[in-house]
Design a protein around this motif. Structure first.
Motif, mmCIF file in Angstrom:
data_model
loop_
_atom_site.group_PDB
_atom_site.id
_atom_site.type_symbol
_atom_site.label_atom_id
_atom_site.label_comp_id
_atom_site.label_asym_id
_atom_site.label_seq_id
_atom_site.Cartn_x
_atom_site.Cartn_y
_atom_site.Cartn_z
ATOM 1 N N UNK A 76 0.851 -1.339 -0.148
ATOM 2 C CA UNK A 76 -0.250 -0.088 0.098
ATOM 3 C C UNK A 76 0.900 1.232 -0.057
ATOM 4 N N UNK A 77 0.287 2.310 -0.539
ATOM 5 C CA UNK A 77 1.099 3.552 -0.693
ATOM 6 C C UNK A 77 0.029 4.627 -0.160
ATOM 7 N N UNK A 78 0.464 5.751 0.245
ATOM 8 C CA UNK A 78 -0.029 7.040 0.522
ATOM 9 C C UNK A 78 -1.641 6.752 1.362
ATOM 10 N N UNK A 82 -6.100 7.981 9.218
ATOM 11 C CA UNK A 82 -7.235 7.469 9.784
ATOM 12 C C UNK A 82 -7.467 6.021 9.052
ATOM 13 N N UNK A 83 -7.073 5.723 7.909
ATOM 14 C CA UNK A 83 -7.254 4.435 7.355
ATOM 15 C C UNK A 83 -6.070 3.479 7.802
ATOM 16 N N UNK A 84 -4.883 4.052 8.253
ATOM 17 C CA UNK A 84 -3.924 3.215 8.821
ATOM 18 C C UNK A 84 -4.469 2.866 10.226
ATOM 19 N N UNK A 85 -5.271 3.508 10.968
ATOM 20 C CA UNK A 85 -5.636 3.186 12.148
ATOM 21 C C UNK A 85 -6.774 1.988 11.965
ATOM 22 N N UNK A 86 -7.579 1.989 11.126
ATOM 23 C CA UNK A 86 -8.532 0.958 10.796
ATOM 24 C C UNK A 86 -7.622 -0.360 10.337
ATOM 25 N N UNK A 87 -6.600 -0.181 9.578
ATOM 26 C CA UNK A 87 -5.756 -1.381 9.244
ATOM 27 C C UNK A 87 -5.078 -1.963 10.434
ATOM 28 N N UNK A 88 -4.395 -1.080 11.291
ATOM 29 C CA UNK A 88 -3.806 -1.459 12.272
ATOM 30 C C UNK A 88 -4.876 -2.229 13.499
ATOM 31 N N UNK A 93 -1.702 -3.923 9.416
ATOM 32 C CA UNK A 93 -0.466 -3.203 9.024
ATOM 33 C C UNK A 93 0.752 -4.197 9.502
ATOM 34 N N UNK A 94 0.530 -5.388 10.197
ATOM 35 C CA UNK A 94 1.902 -6.362 10.367
ATOM 36 C C UNK A 94 1.965 -7.348 9.052
#
Length: 119
Positions: A76-78, A82-88, A93-94
């Motif tokens: 993923x890029x850019x 707020x989406x990083x939080x969902x993916x986390x 994210x791992x």
């Protein structure tokens, strides 16, 4: 969700926009078509994605699994914070690498290939 595909150095870049939600089955279909067309390295640009809900996370997981099962890589890029939080929260994210710039992400695919050749 709108998806625009482009290719650079043998890598398919999917520029996503809109919402990854219950209506995002086309994301899985596009990723599957990329694999059938012989592109196993896929970079998803999330810069224009407004929101991801649990159905969107499910679609990402399905697409990611399809890529990995085809001996490919998805990155993923850019990704907005707020989406990083969902993916986390979902633990993505791992397993999926996320980059702040397209060139960094594209270079990482090349670095992966160099490492594979050494091994």
């Amino acid at each position: 969700m709108e998806i625009k595909a482009r290719q650079k150095n043998g890598i398919v870049i999917l520029d996503l926009s809109g919402r990854l939600d219950v209506d995002c089955a086309n994301f899985v279909e596009v990723v599957g078509q990329c694999i059938r067309d012989g592109y196993n390295d896929i970079l998803c640009n999330f810069e224009e994605v407004d929101a991801v809900d649990y159905m969107g996370v499910s679609a990402v997981v399905i697409a990611y699994k399809e890529v990995v099962n085809s001996k490919g890589r998805m990155k993923f890029v850019l990704v907005p914070q707020h989406l990083k939080n969902v993916f986390s929260i979902a633990g993505l994210d791992r397993v999926i690498e996320m980059y702040a710039a397209e060139e960094l992400a594209l270079n990482s695919f090349q670095e992966d290939k160099i490492i594979e050749n050494i091994q």
